[in-house]
Write a protein that holds these residues in place. Structure first.
Motif, short mmCIF file in Angstrom:
data_model
loop_
_atom_site.label_atom_id
_atom_site.label_comp_id
_atom_site.label_asym_id
_atom_site.label_seq_id
_atom_site.Cartn_x
_atom_site.Cartn_y
_atom_site.Cartn_z
N GLY A 181 -2.78 -0.94 -2.25
CA GLY A 181 -3.60 -1.05 -1.05
C GLY A 181 -4.91 -0.30 -1.17
N SER A 182 -5.36 0.25 -0.07
CA SER A 182 -6.66 0.92 -0.04
C SER A 182 -6.65 2.26 -0.76
N ASP A 222 2.91 2.14 9.06
CA ASP A 222 1.55 2.37 8.55
C ASP A 222 0.73 3.09 9.60
N HIS A 268 -10.17 4.25 7.63
CA HIS A 268 -9.00 4.76 8.35
C HIS A 268 -8.72 3.83 9.53
N CYS A 317 3.91 -2.98 6.78
CA CYS A 317 3.04 -1.93 6.24
C CYS A 317 1.70 -2.54 5.87
N ILE A 345 0.37 9.13 6.98
CA ILE A 345 0.94 7.78 6.89
C ILE A 345 2.16 7.77 5.98
N SER A 383 -1.00 2.13 11.93
CA SER A 383 -1.04 1.57 13.28
C SER A 383 -0.15 2.33 14.26
N THR A 438 -3.91 9.46 5.05
CA THR A 438 -2.89 8.91 4.15
C THR A 438 -1.72 9.85 3.96
N MET A 476 -11.19 -1.88 3.79
CA MET A 476 -9.80 -1.98 3.34
C MET A 476 -9.79 -2.67 1.99
N ASN A 482 -1.38 -2.21 7.41
CA ASN A 482 -2.48 -1.37 7.90
C ASN A 482 -2.79 -1.63 9.37
N GLY A 503 0.82 -1.20 0.00
CA GLY A 503 0.00 0.00 0.00
C GLY A 503 0.86 1.25 0.00
#
Length: 537
Positions: free
Chosen positions: A95-96, A502, A470, A274, A518, A504, A515, A89, A276, A17
């Motif tokens: 990724g997303s 990411d 998110h 990474c 991130i 987290s 994002t 997701m 999420n 992602g």
């Protein structure tokens, strides 16, 4: 039987992602041997829903936001019986960001100091000024469209490309804010208003959340991965990581993964996760070992805890004027930070970011908003009216600052597994009293905006399901190993050659779409990792 190669990479990245793409590009450009394992595959702009005549219907299947509904081969299921909000997701290269609407907002300076300012949550170990250069570098690389001078942010926030056109609906939304005397500014979007790099200029399809068929939105399969691969990064798709391996000292040694039923092991000097804010704690918990009995990097017991899902609310207003609200981009024309900062007179701390969006999709878009109303206000003669007025709507929505709570968490479900037999994540998440107060206040303010603009019909949506994807906070950063999982550069306190890059690692969520933050954090972490790897040579 697991196939193990003797080849040792400088870095193994898990997840392709936005943060994985930035990390791979940064390390490969510095000359390091990098491999990324991604459980999804590439998607082609020609396959997106907007290429089909019935794109609104197609978007509800393969392109749906929630994995439990979509059930693509790359997806893993989520146990969601104990959550107020089902996470969204997407598993793929990029990724997303394949699905995101590309609202490109930064956290505010106050978001990094919530404990100091408001006496709740915790402060970040870094501040806005430290992250600002990384924000700017990402913005310039992907060609963010926006306008400098927003009084809600410090000086120096200068998007590199001109803003997207406000359009008729944006001008109407801005006029409503002016009538109330409230802050607004053209929203920054990760959608180039001019061709840049691998990205085309926006053609205003309005289907951003189902993938951009023009190749204009900065989804990271387009914005970063071609450059990373050209620089030498290796990307393996269809690779589902089952655990991170460790050596006898407890240091990360690589990862075991599955592709087409075959098992592999890849070794590396550094492992970067990474995956999420749900996939990362899941993998850390799956990677328990003799050296890390409670899960990798989990001596604090905080892996999986403090999940923040950024609940959204919205109010749709319908107008007599022709607003062309079917035009894209499907992000936001304008946003407002009027209610983002704490005002204790409101009865809660922190707040929300408001953004005015179009309503692409006349058929299902028009119907869905009315499903909350009584039967006779949608079906029969009312159905035609609902469709007719859909083109003249403004979708005012808001991200709610979702403060961290340890009871909101990701654990391993004892029964549910993915298609490879790996335990699935269980999501436990409830709206806090503070969140509900912010939500109710915000819905009232968005209703007020529509009334100021003369909306003929207003439909509030206090609980916007399927939004916003998110996934934050489940491996938070900090300086104290007893109260955090990683340090200010994403390095695990318990396992320094394990980096997490990411959402987290967020300490608080703010009310900004995450994002931008991130990727700025991933870039900062990756540049520090370059220094580490150079020092090891």
């Amino acid at each position: 039987m697991t196939a193990t190669s003797d080849e040792i990479y400088d870095a193994l990245i898990i997840g392709a992602g936005p943060s994985g793409a930035v990390t791979a590009h940064t390390l490969a450009m510095a000359g390091f041997k990098v491999i990324c394992l991604e459980q999804g595959d590439y998607v082609l702009p020609s396959d997106y829903a907007a290429n089909h005549d019935m794109w609104e219907l197609v978007a509800r299947g393969h392109w749906a936001a929630e994995p439990n509904h979509r059930r693509n081969p790359a997806d893993y299921p989520l146990e969601v019986s104990d959550t107020d909000l089902s996470p969204s997701m997407y598993s793929a290269v990029g990724g997303s960001s394949i699905h995101y609407s590309a609202l490109w907002a930064r956290l505010s300076p106050s978001d990094f100091r919530v404990r100091t300012l408001d006496g709740v949550a915790a402060d970040w170990p870094i501040n806005y000024a430290e992250l600002a250069p990384y924000y700017a570098e990402i913005d310039n690389f992907i060609g963010v469209s926006g306008m400098e001078g927003d009084p809600a942010f410090p000086e120096g926030y200068v998007p590199p490309l001109p803003p997207m056109p406000l359009g008729k609906y944006g001008m109407k939304a801005a006029a409503s804010m002016n009538a109330l005397g409230w802050h607004w500014w053209p929203h920054a979007n990760a959608i180039p208003s001019q061709k840049i790099g691998n990205l085309a200029a926006c053609a205003r399809w309005g289907t951003c959340t189902q993938g951009c068929p023009e190749g204009a939105k900065a989804s990271f399969d387009l914005a970063y991965w071609p450059n990373a691969i050209k620089a030498g990064a290796k990307l393996v798709t269809g690779a589902r990581v089952s655990r991170i391996t460790v050596d006898e000292t407890g240091a990360a040694a690589g990862a075991e993964w599955i592709k087409n039923g075959e098992r592999f092991e890849t070794k590396a000097k550094q492992v970067v996760v990474c995956a999420n804010g749900i996939g990362t704690p899941r993998l850390l918990l799956l990677s328990a070992s003799e050296q890390h009995p409670d899960g990798l990097a989990n001596s604090s017991g905080l892996v999986g805890k403090n999940l923040m899902l950024h609940p959204n609310c919205a109010v749709i207003g319908y107008y007599d004027e022709e607003l062309e609200s079917w035009r894209g981009p499907a992000g936001s024309a304008i946003s407002s930070m009027q209610f983002a900062e704490t005002d204790t007179s409101r009865g809660f701390v922190r707040g929300s970011k408001l953004h005015a969006c179009p309503t692409p999709g006349l058929m299902f878009g028009g119907v869905d908003a009315h499903r909350l109303l009584p039967f006779d206000q949608l079906w029969g003669h009312s159905f035609h009216e609902a469709i007719r007025i859909a083109r003249n709507a403004i979708f005012w929505a808001a991200n709610i600052d979702d403060l961290p709570e340890e009871t909101n968490r990701v654990t391993l479900d004892p029964v549910l597994c993915d298609s490879d037999g790996i335990p699935a994540p269980k999501i436990s998440y409830r709206f806090s009293e503070n969140t509900i107060k912010i939500r109710d206040f915000t819905v009232a303010r968005m209703t007020e905006i529509h009334r100021a603009g003369g909306a003929k019909k207003v439909i509030p949506i206090t609980d916007l399901q399927g939004e916003p994807g998110h996934l934050l906070g489940t491996a938070r950063m900090g300086r104290d190993p007893s109260t955090s999982v990683v340090d200010e550069y994403g390095r695990a306190h318990d396992c320094p050659n394990l980096v997490i890059s990411d959402g987290s690692i967020f300490v608080t969520g703010g009310s900004a779409n995450p994002t931008s933050t991130i990727t700025a954090l991933a870039l900062r972490n990756a540049k520090k990792l370059v220094e580490t790897l150079q020092g090891d040579k």
